[in-house]
Design an enzyme around this catalytic site. Structure first.
Site, PDB file in Angstrom:
ATOM      1  N   VAL A 151       0.841  -1.205   0.000  1.00 11.94           N
ATOM      2  CA  VAL A 151       0.000   0.000   0.000  1.00 11.94           C
ATOM      3  C   VAL A 151       0.872   1.251   0.000  1.00 11.94           C
ATOM      4  CG1 VAL A 151      -1.767   1.309   1.225  1.00 11.94           C
ATOM      5  CG2 VAL A 151      -1.907  -1.185   1.126  1.00 11.94           C
ATOM      6  N   ASP A 170      10.936   2.759   6.512  1.00 13.68           N
ATOM      7  CA  ASP A 170      10.525   1.361   6.651  1.00 13.68           C
ATOM      8  C   ASP A 170      11.781   0.524   6.860  1.00 13.68           C
ATOM      9  OD1 ASP A 170       9.636  -1.285   6.374  1.00 13.68           O
ATOM     10  OD2 ASP A 170       7.993  -0.671   5.072  1.00 13.68           O
ATOM     11  N   ALA A 229      -4.859   5.845   7.130  1.00  7.57           N
ATOM     12  CA  ALA A 229      -5.783   4.879   6.532  1.00  7.57           C
ATOM     13  C   ALA A 229      -5.243   3.473   6.743  1.00  7.57           C
ATOM     14  CB  ALA A 229      -5.969   5.167   5.042  1.00  7.57           C
ATOM     15  N   ALA A 230      -4.440   3.299   7.813  1.00 10.06           N
ATOM     16  CA  ALA A 230      -3.801   2.006   8.080  1.00 10.06           C
ATOM     17  C   ALA A 230      -4.541   1.254   9.182  1.00 10.06           C
ATOM     18  CB  ALA A 230      -2.340   2.211   8.455  1.00 10.06           C
ATOM     19  N   ARG A 231      -4.280   1.617  10.430  1.00  9.75           N
ATOM     20  CA  ARG A 231      -4.921   0.973  11.567  1.00  9.75           C
ATOM     21  C   ARG A 231      -5.108   1.985  12.689  1.00  9.75           C
ATOM     22  NH1 ARG A 231      -6.727  -2.397   8.960  1.00  9.75           N
ATOM     23  NH2 ARG A 231      -6.533  -4.670   9.057  1.00  9.75           N
ATOM     24  N   ASP A 255      -9.327   7.215   8.592  1.00 11.31           N
ATOM     25  CA  ASP A 255     -10.301   6.188   8.194  1.00 11.31           C
ATOM     26  C   ASP A 255     -10.454   5.107   9.258  1.00 11.31           C
ATOM     27  OD1 ASP A 255     -12.034   4.771   6.317  1.00 11.31           O
ATOM     28  OD2 ASP A 255     -10.364   3.373   6.034  1.00 11.31           O
ATOM     29  N   GLU A 260     -13.884   0.592  17.102  1.00  4.28           N
ATOM     30  CA  GLU A 260     -14.795   0.604  15.954  1.00  4.28           C
ATOM     31  C   GLU A 260     -16.002  -0.290  16.243  1.00  4.28           C
ATOM     32  OE1 GLU A 260     -12.544  -0.453  12.456  1.00  4.28           O
ATOM     33  OE2 GLU A 260     -11.283   1.341  12.582  1.00  4.28           O
ATOM     34  N   HIS A 281     -13.788   3.415   8.255  1.00  2.92           N
ATOM     35  CA  HIS A 281     -12.974   2.265   7.842  1.00  2.92           C
ATOM     36  C   HIS A 281     -13.403   1.760   6.456  1.00  2.92           C
ATOM     37  CE1 HIS A 281     -10.310  -1.128   9.618  1.00  2.92           C
ATOM     38  NE2 HIS A 281     -10.103  -0.997   8.337  1.00  2.92           N
ATOM     39  N   ALA A 284     -10.929  -0.606   2.353  1.00  2.00           N
ATOM     40  CA  ALA A 284     -11.065  -1.806   1.514  1.00  2.00           C
ATOM     41  C   ALA A 284     -12.432  -1.907   0.855  1.00  2.00           C
ATOM     42  CB  ALA A 284     -10.820  -3.052   2.362  1.00  2.00           C
TER      43      ALA A 284
END
Length: 539
Positions: A151, A170, A229-231, A255, A260, A281, A284
């Site tokens: 991503v 990373d 928009a990951a976690r 997101d 949640e 969320h 996806a």
């Protein structure tokens, strides 16, 4: 194989399974837990999304269960540790929504920068205002991408297209990967200090939870834009709210949430903040992604049926997907080597050593080791052993497992060596690949070179004239055809090792007859199931 689908999964994505004659697919939506427990014992695979909790009760009820397939990325609803202890493979679809998630991150960013949501609400209410909605361009901004995986890599590429300067952080990617994407690898702190935009694309775990908190916000430039928009939980939400209120964070898009659906007062304040674009969320949630994740888990199930490596099993060690095609033949080679090795040792196994020599030693060989271990243990224990539970079973049996690597290799580009020890005896088997096919190059301390066949006979004897003739005569008398013969020896008229490749199995009485005729110090018929299976698949 019987498969039950318990949550709404794209029918188009499951077409691969419905067309497979070896599979019976049952879609049973809306089952209560009691109903699921009652019928799950009839199934080999369960396919879920997030609506079914695959806990200990469910796993215990699945007496035949081999795979839990999650048609999506998250596996929070699956007790992975307990599944692993029972030898159940857990697979997900980590890449089916890759493009969807990347596009959503960019959508959040663009929506904030051009004030789309508030301008949209204003115009729909009957107003015609322009000045309050003056936005920000991406061109010329320094964007920081934390996590340069599937991503994050796509997001970086798209930011480059918007003419951003892209920095990335990373620790698990190579400099070459960053160079190929046209981005510069830097530290986390350099991201915080230098970037106008920061976007997250990493998993949530103990290492990343609250990774961006008060300290990290303190390092950031005033007016930074933050996208998650990951976690939920990677950004400390209280710290984010504080810095939005202070103006240190200009705004951004979120997101994902630590809870949640969100219920706390803190999250309600964040969601209602005027400078934050928020979604429930949806990363996806595209039609294409829903099809893709169903296709991905379906393909993995078929791979299991075909004894092929599973690329998305979360509780099986696996190679980088980019290396799978090159590594697939080595998995087959390992199975062959281990089938030979375990049949040569008549005692209980005390220690197993796996050696990797040559260019293969540059890579993570754990999947090869676990493949070999499961192949060995399936020959010596009653329960089903696979890559999920092989290490656990070996530990319970008190078997010592070692892995050794060396990048130097004299005669071949790659060699895998298995050493099995037990009862004071040691057996060594080494193999390589020749034009992609397994080839055995050493047995014990004999150099030898042969292609493994389904039926073989191995024997040691003193190399004297006429010995080969005696063996051939006995085989001919019993109508057993010798397809090929390979000889290894250390010196003339010394001990010789002979490997016979046969068209059929050798009866035990014939083995004893050959032992007597040759005065063999060791003789063993070998049956290699992995050779016959791989040929049946056309490998």
């Amino acid at each position: 194989m019987r498969i039950i689908v318990t949550d709404e999964v794209s029918a188009e994505g499951l077409a691969l399974l419905t067309q497979e004659p070896r599979i019976q697919l049952d879609v049973k939506l809306g089952l209560s837990k009691e109903q699921l427990l009652e019928i799950l014992g009839e199934y080999d695979v369960i396919i879920t999304r997030s609506g079914t909790s695959v806990d200990r009760d469910v796993l215990d009820a699945g007496k035949r269960l081999k795979i839990v397939a999650r048609a999506g990325v998250g596996i929070d609803n699956v007790d992975v540790d307990y599944a692993s202890s029972k030898g159940v493979i857990v697979i997900n679809a980590p890449f089916g929504n890759t493009n969807s998630a990347a596009e959503h991150a960019l959508a959040l960013l663009m929506t904030f920068c051009r004030k789309i949501t508030i301008a949209n609400a204003s115009l729909k209410s009957g107003e015609w205002k322009r000045a309050p909605f003056t936005g920000y361009e991406l061109r010329g901004k320094v964007a920081g991408v934390i996590g340069l995986g599937k991503v994050g890599g796509r997001v970086a590429t798209r930011l480059k297209a918007f003419e951003c300067e892209v920095l990335a952080c990373d620790p698990y990617v190579s400099v070459k990967r960053a160079h190929d994407l046209g981005v510069k690898l830097v530290s986390h702190d350099e991201i915080y200090k230098n970037c106008d935009i920061i976007t997250l694309h990493i998993p949530l775990n103990d290492e990343t939870r609250d990774m961006i908190s008060a300290r990290e916000f303190g390092l950031m430039k005033s007016g930074v834009i933050v996208i998650n928009a990951a976690r939920g939980g990677i950004i400390n939400e209280q710290a984010l709210l504080d810095n939005l209120n202070s103006g240190k964070v200009l705004g951004g898009g979120v997101d994902v949430w630590s809870e949640e659906p969100p219920k706390s007062d803190l999250l309600r304040q964040l969601i209602g903040h005027e400078r934050l674009v928020v979604t429930p969320h949806l990363g996806a949630n595209t039609h294409e992604a829903q099809i893709n994740v169903a296709v991905d888990v379906s393909r993995e199930i078929v791979n299991y049926l075909d004894d092929q490596p599973m690329e998305s099993a979360v509780n099986i060690p696996r190679f980088d997907m980019a290396l799978m095609d090159q590594m697939r033949p080595f998995l087959n080679l390992m199975n062959v080597i281990c089938e030979i090795g375990v049949q040569l040792l008549d005692n209980n196994v005390d220690k197993v050593s796996f050696g990797y020599s040559g260019s293969i030693a540059h890579y993570d060989c754990t999947p090869l080791t676990v493949t070999g271990l499961s192949s060995l243990l399936n020959r010596v224990v009653d329960q089903d052993v696979n890559m999920v539970n092989a290490t656990l079973i070996a530990d319970q049996m008190g078997i010592v497992v070692e892995e050794n690597k060396s990048t130097s290799c004299d005669a071949f580009s790659n060699v895998i060596t298995l050493i099995i020890e037990g009862g004071g005896k040691k057996r060594t088997v080494s193999g390589t690949l020749f034009e992609g096919a397994p080839r055995i190059v050493r047995l014990r301390d004999f150099s030898i070179d042969f292609s493994p066949e389904e039926h073989m006979l191995l024997l040691h004897y003193i190399d004297l004239p006429g010995m080969i003739g005696r063996i051939g005569t006995i085989m001919g008398t019993h109508d057993i055809n010798i397809a090929s013969m390979n000889l290894g020896r250390r010196e003339k008229k010394g001990e010789a090792m002979v490997i016979l490749s046969l068209d059929s199995a050798v009866p035990l009485q014939v083995v004893e007859e050959i032992r007597t005729a040759t005065d063999a110090s060791f003789i063993k018929p070998l049956h290699l199931k992995s050779v016959s299976c791989s040929r049946g698949r056309g490998l």
